[in-house]
Write an enzyme that holds these catalytic residues in place. Structure first.
Site, PDB file in Angstrom:
ATOM      1  N   LYS A   1     -60.297  -4.404   9.084  1.00  8.03           N
ATOM      2  CA  LYS A   1     -61.376  -3.448   9.350  1.00  8.03           C
ATOM      3  C   LYS A   1     -61.237  -2.226   8.447  1.00  8.03           C
ATOM      4  CE  LYS A   1     -63.344  -0.364  12.823  1.00  8.03           C
ATOM      5  NZ  LYS A   1     -63.288   0.779  11.868  1.00  8.03           N
ATOM      6  N   GLU A   2     -60.009  -1.706   8.317  1.00  6.35           N
ATOM      7  CA  GLU A   2     -59.786  -0.521   7.482  1.00  6.35           C
ATOM      8  C   GLU A   2     -60.083  -0.812   6.014  1.00  6.35           C
ATOM      9  OE1 GLU A   2     -56.345   1.566  10.279  1.00  6.35           O
ATOM     10  OE2 GLU A   2     -55.801   0.059   8.773  1.00  6.35           O
TER      11      GLU A   2
ATOM     12  N   ASP B   1     -47.872   0.331  13.089  1.00  8.51           N
ATOM     13  CA  ASP B   1     -46.698   1.191  12.885  1.00  8.51           C
ATOM     14  C   ASP B   1     -45.477   0.355  12.537  1.00  8.51           C
ATOM     15  OD1 ASP B   1     -48.316   3.328  13.670  1.00  8.51           O
ATOM     16  OD2 ASP B   1     -47.650   3.240  15.753  1.00  8.51           O
TER      17      ASP B   1
ATOM     18  N   ASN C   1     -55.494  -2.716   7.926  1.00  6.58           N
ATOM     19  CA  ASN C   1     -55.919  -3.965   8.548  1.00  6.58           C
ATOM     20  C   ASN C   1     -57.265  -4.339   7.929  1.00  6.58           C
ATOM     21  OD1 ASN C   1     -57.962  -2.475   9.946  1.00  6.58           O
ATOM     22  ND2 ASN C   1     -56.554  -2.083  11.632  1.00  6.58           N
TER      23      ASN C   1
END
Length: 324
Positions: free
Chosen positions: A207-208, A275, A205
């Site tokens: 942020k990651e 997921d 995402n």
């Protein structure tokens, strides 16, 4: 035209796909209730519990998504020997997931307990031990991985930072997949992406993605394209799928770029959406869809999941309905 291609894939090709999931399996437990008063013992709300629900989380939720869609799926993970572990095993078996690679361990089963009133999460309790898997257990897992890779179309590394996805395990999977021309996709955790070097796709995402960049970027198409290309080159990847909350997701696959908008709808809970994205996307690749087609289908599936409260796996029928 794309809808017809995807509909045909869902109805006629998923059953032939085989995917192995390696990672941190969890049990998600929910206490649903209603708050009507404050405790006389302390200034905290009293949640009168009306329903308790347990479901698969983490890497186990990835297998759940795949299984519900009709894909033959197997799991390699560690699960504790206590009641939470027993419940997790029972749920995996009842959903037809191959658990030959699931090891029982003295470490506790990673369990997330959420207290919910209405549609609002009030509190979360985590039971976990995030120490790295022992060398002895890692060797057993690697032996199992080596055996199972031979018979699958793709491998998903579902890293939640709970100790399974070490650099040795991730790199062994990636190298074996490259040698045998298998797809490997990674749902990442943390800022150490060296262990994912050489994977086909990583699905962070925003942020990651920002966690590994020297300078943070905004949720902007051009900024994401530039950063994604840098990351792809740095870690020798085939491509990147960046999930962008309300802006949908972006696919950077070599020179091909697709920005796929999210469907406008009321979002109740984003837990488990990542997921769903990696499971449906990898399933599409295993079924010979293009990266853009697979990402489009994953975006549709995630749009179903975020309208539900709690961790949720989308069924084949729900996915067809949403696609239509």
């Amino acid at each position: 035209m794309i809808h017809e291609t995807l509909k045909n894939f869902i109805e006629n090709q998923i059953d032939m796909c085989r995917i192995l999931v390696v990672g941190d399996a969890m049990l998600d437990k929910y206490y649903f209730g209603e708050v009507t008063r404050i405790s006389p013992e302390a200034p905290v709300p009293i949640n009168r519990v009306t329903k308790i629900k347990e479901t698969l989380g983490g890497a186990a939720n990835v297998t759940h998504n795949l299984s519900l869609l009709g894909c033959h799926t197997s799991l390699i993970a560690q699960i504790g020997t206590e009641n939470h572990g027993d419940n997790l095993i029972d749920k995996l078996i009842s959903r037809g997931i191959d658990i030959l690679g699931v090891m029982r361990t003295e470490k506790p089963t990673t369990t997330k307990i959420r207290i919910i009133s209405g549609n609002q999460q009030m509190l979360r309790l985590d039971f976990e031990d995030t120490t790295k898997i022992s060398d002895e257990d890692a060797e057993k897992l690697l032996l199992n991985i080596s055996t199972q890779i031979k018979s699958v179309d793709a491998v998903i590394i579902s890293d939640y930072g709970k100790g399974i996805c070490t650099e040795k395990i991730c790199q062994t999977i990636i190298q074996k997949c490259r040698t045998q021309n298998k797809i490997v996709a990674v749902d990442p955790k943390g800022d150490d992406w060296e262990k994912y070097r050489g994977a086909n796709f990583i699905t962070p995402n925003l942020k990651e993605l920002n966690d590994i960049l020297p300078k943070k970027i905004s949720n902007d198409d051009s900024e994401i394209e530039i950063a994604a290309r840098q990351v792809i080159e740095k870690f020798n990847l085939s491509g990147l799928i960046v999930t962008r909350s309300a802006k949908g997701l972006s696919v950077i696959d070599g020179e091909k770029i697709s920005h796929i908008a999210a469907k406008t709808q009321e979002v109740f809970d984003v837990s488990g959406a990542g997921d769903t994205v990696i499971s449906v996307f990898t399933l599409g690749l295993a079924g010979k869809l293009s990266a853009a087609q697979a990402a489009y289908l994953a975006n549709v599936a995630a749009g179903v999941v975020v309208t539900k409260v709690g961790t949720y796996a989308v069924s084949r029928e729900e996915l067809l309905t949403a696609l239509n």
